[in-house]
Design an enzyme around this catalytic site. Structure first.
Site, mmCIF file in Angstrom:
data_model
loop_
_atom_site.group_PDB
_atom_site.id
_atom_site.type_symbol
_atom_site.label_atom_id
_atom_site.label_comp_id
_atom_site.label_asym_id
_atom_site.label_seq_id
_atom_site.Cartn_x
_atom_site.Cartn_y
_atom_site.Cartn_z
ATOM 1 N N LYS A 256 -16.577 39.820 13.342
ATOM 2 C CA LYS A 256 -16.075 39.210 14.584
ATOM 3 C C LYS A 256 -14.548 39.077 14.538
ATOM 4 O O LYS A 256 -13.931 38.567 15.461
ATOM 5 C CB LYS A 256 -16.662 37.817 14.785
ATOM 6 C CG LYS A 256 -18.163 37.712 14.594
ATOM 7 C CD LYS A 256 -18.923 37.819 15.878
ATOM 8 C CE LYS A 256 -20.367 37.407 15.670
ATOM 9 N NZ LYS A 256 -21.255 37.904 16.686
ATOM 10 N N HIS B 100 -26.341 29.039 18.468
ATOM 11 C CA HIS B 100 -26.868 30.376 18.186
ATOM 12 C C HIS B 100 -28.094 30.154 17.281
ATOM 13 O O HIS B 100 -28.129 29.195 16.509
ATOM 14 C CB HIS B 100 -25.784 31.163 17.445
ATOM 15 C CG HIS B 100 -26.097 32.588 17.145
ATOM 16 N ND1 HIS B 100 -26.932 32.963 16.116
ATOM 17 C CD2 HIS B 100 -25.672 33.739 17.713
ATOM 18 C CE1 HIS B 100 -27.002 34.296 16.072
ATOM 19 N NE2 HIS B 100 -26.252 34.785 17.034
ATOM 20 N N ASP C 96 -20.106 26.260 12.445
ATOM 21 C CA ASP C 96 -20.416 27.672 12.636
ATOM 22 C C ASP C 96 -19.187 28.290 13.309
ATOM 23 O O ASP C 96 -18.970 28.116 14.505
ATOM 24 C CB ASP C 96 -21.674 27.791 13.507
ATOM 25 C CG ASP C 96 -21.938 29.218 13.948
ATOM 26 O OD1 ASP C 96 -21.107 30.103 13.656
ATOM 27 O OD2 ASP C 96 -22.966 29.439 14.606
ATOM 28 N N GLN D 281 -17.630 32.475 16.166
ATOM 29 C CA GLN D 281 -16.829 32.828 17.350
ATOM 30 C C GLN D 281 -15.450 32.191 17.319
ATOM 31 O O GLN D 281 -14.569 32.595 18.079
ATOM 32 C CB GLN D 281 -17.552 32.396 18.638
ATOM 33 C CG GLN D 281 -18.882 33.071 18.870
ATOM 34 C CD GLN D 281 -18.756 34.575 19.122
ATOM 35 O OE1 GLN D 281 -17.707 35.069 19.527
ATOM 36 N NE2 GLN D 281 -19.826 35.307 18.868
ATOM 37 N N CYS E 193 -28.870 35.373 21.779
ATOM 38 C CA CYS E 193 -29.374 34.750 20.537
ATOM 39 C C CYS E 193 -29.359 33.231 20.668
ATOM 40 O O CYS E 193 -29.022 32.511 19.711
ATOM 41 C CB CYS E 193 -28.576 35.164 19.308
ATOM 42 S SG CYS E 193 -28.814 36.870 18.860
HETATM 43 C C1 LIG Z 1 -21.962 31.319 17.271
HETATM 44 C C2 LIG Z 1 -22.601 32.322 16.357
HETATM 45 N N1 LIG Z 1 -23.178 31.909 15.227
HETATM 46 C C3 LIG Z 1 -23.745 32.748 14.359
HETATM 47 C C4 LIG Z 1 -23.763 34.101 14.600
HETATM 48 C C5 LIG Z 1 -24.400 35.013 13.621
HETATM 49 O O1 LIG Z 1 -23.465 35.910 13.087
HETATM 50 P P1 LIG Z 1 -23.929 37.134 12.191
HETATM 51 O O2 LIG Z 1 -25.010 37.835 12.957
HETATM 52 O O3 LIG Z 1 -22.692 37.943 12.034
HETATM 53 O O4 LIG Z 1 -24.426 36.569 10.900
HETATM 54 C C6 LIG Z 1 -23.189 34.598 15.779
HETATM 55 C C7 LIG Z 1 -23.236 36.030 16.104
HETATM 56 O O5 LIG Z 1 -23.112 36.418 17.235
HETATM 57 C C8 LIG Z 1 -22.577 33.680 16.656
HETATM 58 O O6 LIG Z 1 -22.002 34.103 17.793
#
Ligand SMILES: Cc1ncc(COP(=O)(O)O)c(C=O)c1O
Length: 405
Positions: A225, A122, A199, A202, A363
């Site tokens: 999430k 992401h 990270d 998910q 993203c």
């Molecule tokens: C794998 C992953 N990393 C990071 C993020 C970023 O999360 P946030 O926008 O809640 O900070 C997301 C959000 O969809 C994600 O799916």
């Protein structure tokens, strides 16, 4: 014991909604999950019964707010197996948690050092390290994956070197659903004494996470999430590492002693939590984690797995549908392309039928470029989704296919 999905759904008020007269079929759970009544009640109760600032007041309300707020830290620490409660740092979400690591560990990077990420990141876990490397002169290495969305483990091993300072990878890919072998990757990185950041945006909502057992240094996730409100998240980090970091933001609550010409810093977790926090959000996150902990988690996992299998069976019978991301170990994310139709058009037509999905680059622009596609349509399932909703998704897709032919 099988899961009573109807009883579970009844706890999520928004699922009763209709969209343009059609029942809502919410399949955008990888973007954000819906909130159970228990979480909504915890937030409403905070504002109606004990709204006050935390750690500051000399009065009853502030003490009560502080107790609720710090209880959430205990709940989250227990849920993720954190050895010490002060290792749970509140952030605004995964993105801020990763940026916090880049500020702390990132400041130690120098020319000649290497940071490893993967092709399936992401943007939050890619751009942050790309920029940290640019600032420090370190080099960013990107571990390739196979077309299926599985990480190339030989390539990962080959990228690790004595110069590797930090390895960052997703627990689960938001675009492909791949579940990475996080314990194994961590063990490999640790052979090189590298710091490991996972990270978990998910990964957190799909079963137990035990950070101590994984052996990583940092695990980042967002409340929204995992059935909690937006604007709150967690960086879990090893105390022995967090304590060595320079401070991140400065201001109230993170200090020990302040004079006009100098200041000293407080202990963890406060030294990394400057200013008035998102108190209601933290309490909501505590309530969400407590709520989830009371569920039959293996039954929830089995249900999600069954939903994905059912969706895959349906997809296999649908001519012109191509699943993007076919790793063996996957959670309930189904990214797909349909007969060359633009994903945005698919999303629009599905929405008119009450079916909410995500469309676009997820993203993850470099990942889409790597796969040679502009983006995907993505249906993502959660514990409250049903087989009937998957039928509705495919009925809507058939309509979209006809209209876009
Ligand atoms: C794998 C992953 N990393 C990071 C993020 C970023 O999360 P946030 O926008 O809640 O900070 C997301 C959000 O969809 C994600 O799916």
């Amino acid at each position: 014991m099988s899961l009573d999905v109807a009883a579970l759904r009844a706890q999520f008020p928004v699922l009763n909604r209709t969209i343009d007269g059609k029942p809502l079929v919410y399949l955008d759970n990888a973007a954000t999950t819906q909130k159970p009544q228990a979480v909504i009640d915890a937030i409403v109760d905070f504002y109606t019964q004990c709204n006050a600032n935390v750690h500051r007041g000399a009065h009853h309300l502030s003490d009560e707010a502080t107790r609720r707020y710090e209880k959430a830290r205990d709940t989250v620490a227990a849920f993720i197996g954190a050895p010490h409660r002060e290792e749970v740092i509140w952030t605004s979400g995964t993105t801020e948690a990763i940026n916090l690591v880049a500020n702390g560990a990132g400041q130690l990077l120098k020319a000649g050092d290497e940071v490893i990420v993967t092709e399936m990141e992401h943007h939050a876990n890619l751009v942050t390290w790309q920029q940290a490397c640019k600032r420090s002169g370190a080099s960013l290495k990107v571990c390739p994956m196979f077309e299926s969305g599985e990480l190339d483990r030989d390539a990962f091993d080959a990228l690790l070197s004595d110069n590797t300072r930090l390895v960052a990878f997703p627990h689960v890919s938001n675009a492909l659903g791949t579940v990475n072998p996080i314990k194994l990757l961590t063990a490999k990185a640790k052979e090189k004494d590298a710091l490991v950041l996972i990270d978990g945006a998910q990964g957190i909502a799909h079963g137990g996470v035990d950070v101590d057992d994984i052996g990583c240094d940092f695990y980042a996730f967002s409340g929204h999430k995992i059935f909690a409100p937006t604007g709150v998240g967690v960086l879990w980090g090893k105390k022995s590492v967090l304590e060595t970091w320079p401070v991140w933001q400065t201001g109230g609550e993170m200090i020990q002693d302040v004079d006009y010409d100098h200041a000293t810093w407080g202990a963890l977790p406060n030294r990394l939590e400057a200013g008035t926090p998102n108190i209601a959000g933290v309490i909501g996150l505590g309530a969400a984690v407590q709520w989830l902990s009371q569920q039959d988690i293996p039954a929830l996992q089995a249900h999600e797995k069954a939903l994905l299998e059912y969706a895959n069976e349906q997809a296999a019978t649908m001519e012109g549908m191509k699943i993007v991301g076919t790793a063996k170990d996957k959670i309930g994310v189904m990214s797909f392309l349909l007969n060359g139709a633009h994903p945005a058009d698919i999303g629009f037509i599905l929405d008119k039928q009450g079916v909410a999905i995500r469309t676009g680059d997820n993203c993850a622009q470099p990942l889409m470029k790597r796969l040679g596609i502009p983006g995907t349509a993505r249906a993502s399932f959660s514990i409250y989704n049903t087989h009937e909703e998957i039928d509705q998704l495919f009925a809507a897709l058939k309509k979209a296919k006809m209209m876009l032919a």
